[in-house]
Design an enzyme around this catalytic site. Structure first.
Site, PDB file in Angstrom:
ATOM      1  N   ARG A 121       5.411   4.359  10.416  1.00 35.35           N
ATOM      2  CA  ARG A 121       4.441   3.263  10.556  1.00 35.35           C
ATOM      3  C   ARG A 121       4.671   2.582  11.907  1.00 35.35           C
ATOM      4  O   ARG A 121       5.813   2.218  12.214  1.00 35.35           O
ATOM      5  CB  ARG A 121       4.612   2.250   9.424  1.00 35.35           C
ATOM      6  CG  ARG A 121       4.459   2.846   8.017  1.00 35.35           C
ATOM      7  CD  ARG A 121       4.937   1.831   6.972  1.00 35.35           C
ATOM      8  NE  ARG A 121       4.889   2.325   5.602  1.00 35.35           N
ATOM      9  CZ  ARG A 121       5.861   3.018   5.026  1.00 35.35           C
ATOM     10  NH1 ARG A 121       6.952   3.343   5.697  1.00 35.35           N
ATOM     11  NH2 ARG A 121       5.755   3.392   3.754  1.00 35.35           N
ATOM     12  N   LYS A 172       5.039  -1.745  -0.127  1.00 31.73           N
ATOM     13  CA  LYS A 172       4.336  -1.861  -1.405  1.00 31.73           C
ATOM     14  C   LYS A 172       5.089  -1.139  -2.501  1.00 31.73           C
ATOM     15  O   LYS A 172       4.650  -1.116  -3.648  1.00 31.73           O
ATOM     16  CB  LYS A 172       2.913  -1.304  -1.255  1.00 31.73           C
ATOM     17  CG  LYS A 172       2.079  -2.154  -0.343  1.00 31.73           C
ATOM     18  CD  LYS A 172       0.758  -1.506  -0.021  1.00 31.73           C
ATOM     19  CE  LYS A 172       0.119  -2.159   1.189  1.00 31.73           C
ATOM     20  NZ  LYS A 172       0.853  -1.910   2.463  1.00 31.73           N
ATOM     21  N   HIS A 220      -6.091   0.426   0.217  1.00 35.59           N
ATOM     22  CA  HIS A 220      -5.575  -0.740  -0.509  1.00 35.59           C
ATOM     23  C   HIS A 220      -6.640  -1.839  -0.480  1.00 35.59           C
ATOM     24  O   HIS A 220      -7.354  -1.999   0.516  1.00 35.59           O
ATOM     25  CB  HIS A 220      -4.311  -1.274   0.166  1.00 35.59           C
ATOM     26  CG  HIS A 220      -3.215  -0.265   0.323  1.00 35.59           C
ATOM     27  ND1 HIS A 220      -2.536   0.259  -0.743  1.00 35.59           N
ATOM     28  CD2 HIS A 220      -2.660   0.301   1.428  1.00 35.59           C
ATOM     29  CE1 HIS A 220      -1.600   1.108  -0.305  1.00 35.59           C
ATOM     30  NE2 HIS A 220      -1.664   1.154   1.008  1.00 35.59           N
ATOM     31  N   SER A 270       1.028  -0.126   7.979  1.00 36.18           N
ATOM     32  CA  SER A 270       0.230  -0.156   6.751  1.00 36.18           C
ATOM     33  C   SER A 270      -0.361  -1.547   6.582  1.00 36.18           C
ATOM     34  O   SER A 270       0.326  -2.535   6.880  1.00 36.18           O
ATOM     35  CB  SER A 270       1.130   0.175   5.560  1.00 36.18           C
ATOM     36  OG  SER A 270       0.350   0.336   4.422  1.00 36.18           O
TER      37      SER A 270
HETATM   38  C1  LIG Z   1       4.550   7.054   5.093  1.00 36.38           C
HETATM   39  C2  LIG Z   1       3.325   6.236   5.389  1.00 36.38           C
HETATM   40  C3  LIG Z   1       2.446   5.889   4.370  1.00 36.38           C
HETATM   41  C4  LIG Z   1       1.319   5.119   4.654  1.00 36.38           C
HETATM   42  N1  LIG Z   1       0.402   4.897   3.665  1.00 36.38           N
HETATM   43  C5  LIG Z   1      -0.732   4.208   3.943  1.00 36.38           C
HETATM   44  C6  LIG Z   1      -1.725   4.043   2.951  1.00 36.38           C
HETATM   45  O1  LIG Z   1      -1.640   4.594   1.847  1.00 36.38           O
HETATM   46  N2  LIG Z   1      -2.800   3.276   3.251  1.00 36.38           N
HETATM   47  C7  LIG Z   1      -2.945   2.666   4.470  1.00 36.38           C
HETATM   48  O2  LIG Z   1      -3.912   1.941   4.649  1.00 36.38           O
HETATM   49  N3  LIG Z   1      -2.044   2.866   5.448  1.00 36.38           N
HETATM   50  C8  LIG Z   1      -0.948   3.628   5.226  1.00 36.38           C
HETATM   51  N4  LIG Z   1      -0.038   3.870   6.210  1.00 36.38           N
HETATM   52  C9  LIG Z   1      -0.285   3.315   7.543  1.00 36.38           C
HETATM   53  C10 LIG Z   1      -1.251   4.166   8.368  1.00 36.38           C
HETATM   54  O3  LIG Z   1      -0.871   5.510   8.362  1.00 36.38           O
HETATM   55  C11 LIG Z   1      -1.292   3.633   9.790  1.00 36.38           C
HETATM   56  O4  LIG Z   1      -1.538   2.254   9.761  1.00 36.38           O
HETATM   57  C12 LIG Z   1      -2.388   4.287  10.619  1.00 36.38           C
HETATM   58  O5  LIG Z   1      -2.386   5.679  10.482  1.00 36.38           O
HETATM   59  C13 LIG Z   1      -2.216   3.915  12.088  1.00 36.38           C
HETATM   60  O6  LIG Z   1      -3.209   4.576  12.810  1.00 36.38           O
HETATM   61  P1  LIG Z   1      -3.259   4.460  14.380  1.00 36.38           P
HETATM   62  O7  LIG Z   1      -4.462   5.188  14.804  1.00 36.38           O
HETATM   63  O8  LIG Z   1      -3.130   3.038  14.800  1.00 36.38           O
HETATM   64  O9  LIG Z   1      -1.933   5.198  14.874  1.00 36.38           O
HETATM   65  P2  LIG Z   1      -1.670   6.787  14.965  1.00 36.38           P
HETATM   66  O10 LIG Z   1      -2.295   7.515  13.876  1.00 36.38           O
HETATM   67  O11 LIG Z   1      -0.202   6.949  15.131  1.00 36.38           O
HETATM   68  O12 LIG Z   1      -2.421   7.201  16.294  1.00 36.38           O
HETATM   69  C14 LIG Z   1      -1.978   6.836  17.562  1.00 36.38           C
HETATM   70  C15 LIG Z   1      -2.329   7.959  18.518  1.00 36.38           C
HETATM   71  O13 LIG Z   1      -2.021   7.551  19.848  1.00 36.38           O
HETATM   72  C16 LIG Z   1      -1.537   8.678  20.538  1.00 36.38           C
HETATM   73  N5  LIG Z   1      -0.745   8.234  21.698  1.00 36.38           N
HETATM   74  C17 LIG Z   1       0.432   7.569  21.683  1.00 36.38           C
HETATM   75  N6  LIG Z   1       0.864   7.364  22.933  1.00 36.38           N
HETATM   76  C18 LIG Z   1      -0.070   7.911  23.756  1.00 36.38           C
HETATM   77  C19 LIG Z   1      -0.175   8.049  25.165  1.00 36.38           C
HETATM   78  N7  LIG Z   1       0.760   7.580  26.014  1.00 36.38           N
HETATM   79  N8  LIG Z   1      -1.253   8.690  25.682  1.00 36.38           N
HETATM   80  C20 LIG Z   1      -2.234   9.180  24.873  1.00 36.38           C
HETATM   81  N9  LIG Z   1      -2.164   9.084  23.519  1.00 36.38           N
HETATM   82  C21 LIG Z   1      -1.094   8.454  22.978  1.00 36.38           C
HETATM   83  C22 LIG Z   1      -0.705   9.410  19.511  1.00 36.38           C
HETATM   84  O14 LIG Z   1      -0.519  10.770  19.870  1.00 36.38           O
HETATM   85  C23 LIG Z   1      -1.518   9.223  18.247  1.00 36.38           C
HETATM   86  O15 LIG Z   1      -2.400  10.300  18.034  1.00 36.38           O
HETATM   87  C24 LIG Z   1       1.094   4.643   5.967  1.00 36.38           C
HETATM   88  C25 LIG Z   1       1.968   5.018   6.991  1.00 36.38           C
HETATM   89  C26 LIG Z   1       3.059   5.821   6.714  1.00 36.38           C
HETATM   90  C27 LIG Z   1       3.944   6.263   7.833  1.00 36.38           C
END
Ligand SMILES: Cc1cc2nc3c(=O)[nH]c(=O)nc-3n(C[C@H](O)[C@H](O)[C@H](O)COP(=O)(O)OP(=O)(O)OC[C@H]3O[C@@H](n4cnc5c(N)ncnc54)[C@H](O)[C@@H]3O)c2cc1C
Length: 485
Positions: free
Chosen positions: A315, A255, A52, A343
């Site tokens: 999310r 969105k 985005h 997101s």
């Molecule tokens: C349906 C949907 C559509 C979306 N579309 C978009 C989009 O088009 N564009 C966009 O920019 N964003 C989008 N998003 C948002 C985006 O997916 C997230 O913001 C992003 O993936 C978050 O990444 P993260 O690494 O912070 O979290 P995550 O990908 O959830 O990673 C966190 C990691 O931490 C690990 N973890 C948790 N607890 C522990 C623990 N105690 N010990 C060790 N490991 C642990 C988990 O296993 C996981 O692998 C969307 C989200 C959803 C659900």
């Protein structure tokens, strides 16, 4: 006593992997600690993949700052890390005067957030840019900087590059407790307790997605609660030409239903938004209906019978705020939070990583550049996309390049082997799929799954019955498969 690392990053989603890549350029010992058995198994594997542009977040928020900057950085990141990124531009379609006023508001937001070249356009220009956009659209916000990626490819590429530069990856290591103590030189020292062994570090980065509140609590830092804002998504078969991302006018929490192409030419309809039980990745008929209805409003000729897959993700939202929480803990110095990355966490990832570097520097963490840091990750060869001459060369080099395992996506045995042998490599059928697309196509692995299992078993030195679909416990078969040895 385990060695004390400089930094441990909890979470190998796109946030943790991007931060690991960013910090790998410094003379630091770093480990990424992940609960699951692979990269990007949380929200980062189940989202729309849209980069985005950044006109949506409220100006002044952290989200607003990192979204536009993240979108800007994607060009360089894609080039250096060798992942596919298409900067296609996008349109938010408006159908009446009320929508037009909203589009103008979005344009103002975008200007305040530093989004380049936004313009309100009329029907003629809309149809020039995307002939399949609804003829009922009377106006649109045209945003040339929007793009899309395969989000898990970004996370994998970033962590591969970090690992190539010395970062270690500890998988299947859920952090169950955190001990905080002073070290000999007076700084804090964290011990992460995991079933795979303890990890000691001077600085801790919380990038645990939906587990971020638990990590913060375990460390005795800020108390907050996560809300699982679930979203359903559907994927349609490939089109001769990928659609430009088309958005409706957004709602206060989402969105709205967006129709977009993907880097491989599929169409994706993304995403619903509903607060559901943590961990709920079920797809709901009502949500799928809402997606198809919303999509037809934007692209009336969309053949929704061409759906090949529906999935859902959650999310990671911090209860009571719609913003990201990026910064040093005010309670436990040495703990850095990258929490509440709902997101647009994909779009923002490179800028979240950049911001984390800045926050750590401000907090006094010594960041000395290494002179041997290599920003480049060479993408694995992609047989399907390779020109004929290169295909011939590859097959001459190794006949496994000519053994096509996934017919829908034309993925060869050599690519599957490379996915398993990469660092950090695939250890499951889905891990192979995310790295080289075997099973990603029209038949959704109906044809190739048993062959991928056999290759995994051979490469990992285990029985096919021990091969996992995804994370621990997800065995696919109970006994020997006919014809698979
Ligand atoms: C349906 C949907 C559509 C979306 N579309 C978009 C989009 O088009 N564009 C966009 O920019 N964003 C989008 N998003 C948002 C985006 O997916 C997230 O913001 C992003 O993936 C978050 O990444 P993260 O690494 O912070 O979290 P995550 O990908 O959830 O990673 C966190 C990691 O931490 C690990 N973890 C948790 N607890 C522990 C623990 N105690 N010990 C060790 N490991 C642990 C988990 O296993 C996981 O692998 C969307 C989200 C959803 C659900």
């Amino acid at each position: 006593m385990a060695e004390t690392l400089d930094i441990a990053i909890v979470g190998a989603g796109i946030t943790g992997c991007a931060i690991a890549r960013q910090l790998a350029r410094f003379d630091l010992s770093i480990c990424v600690v992940e609960a699951a058995n692979d990269i990007a198994l949380g929200a980062s594997k189940a989202n729309g993949g849209l980069v985005h542009a950044g006109y949506d977040p409220t100006p002044g928020t952290v989200k607003a700052q990192v979204n536009a900057r993240g979108c800007e950085l994607y060009g360089t990141w894609a080039q250096e890390l060798g992942f596919l990124f298409r900067r296609t531009g996008s349109m938010v379609l408006g159908f009446n005067d009320e929508d037009r006023a909203h589009l103008e508001q979005l344009r103002q937001n975008g200007l305040a957030n530093g989004v380049p070249e936004l313009a309100i356009i009329g029907p003629e220009r809309i149809h020039e840019l995307e002939p399949r956009a609804s003829a009922k659209a009377t106006c649109a916000l045209w945003c040339p900087s929007t793009g899309y990626v395969d989000p898990f490819e970004v996370a994998i590429a970033a962590l591969e590059n970090a690992v190539a530069n010395g970062v270690t990856f500890m998988r299947s290591a859920p952090v169950e407790a955190i001990e905080v103590a002073g070290s000999d030189d007076g700084a804090a020292c964290f011990t992460l307790v995991t079933p795979a062994g303890d990890v000691r570090c001077r600085y801790l980065i919380n990038a645990a997605g939906n587990g971020a509140a638990d990590i913060s609590h375990m460390a005795g830092a800020e108390e907050f609660q996560m809300v699982w804002r679930q979203g359903n998504i559907v994927v349609l078969d490939k089109e001769p030409r990928a659609l430009m991302p088309l958005y409706p006018v957004p709602t206060p929490v989402s969105k709205g239903v967006i129709v977009t192409g993907t880097v491989h030419g599929n169409t994706v309809i993304t995403a619903t938004a509903a607060v559901r039980e943590p961990g709920d990745t079920q797809t709901y008929a009502t949500d799928v209906d809402a997606l198809l209805t919303g999509a037809r409003k934007l692209v009336p000729d969309l053949d929704t019978r061409r759906v090949v897959r529906a999935f859902a993700g959650g999310r990671p939202v911090i209860k009571g705020t719609n913003d990201f929480f990026i910064g040093q803990s005010a309670v436990v110095p040495g703990l850095f939070q990258a929490a509440g990355i709902q997101s647009p966490g994909v779009a923002s990832a490179p800028a979240i990583a950049e911001r984390m570097e800045h926050v750590m520097r401000e907090a006094g963490v010594a960041l000395h550049e290494r002179n041997d840091w290599d920003p480049i990750r060479r993408a694995p060869d992609d047989f399907d996309r390779a020109p004929l001459a290169r295909k011939k060369e590859l097959i001459e080099f190794d006949p496994a390049w000519g053994q096509i395992v996934c017919r829908c996506e034309t993925v060869s045995e050599a690519e599957i082997v490379a996915a398993i042998r990469s660092r950090p490599g695939a250890v499951s059928v889905e891990g192979v799929k995310r790295r080289c697309r075997a099973g990603m196509g029209r038949c959704q692995s109906g044809f190739c799954q048993s062959r991928v299992m056999a290759i995994l078993a051979r490469e990992l030195g285990c029985e096919p019955s021990e091969v996992l679909l995804e994370d621990a416990g997800s065995w696919l078969v109970e006994g020997p498969l006919k014809g698979v040895h």
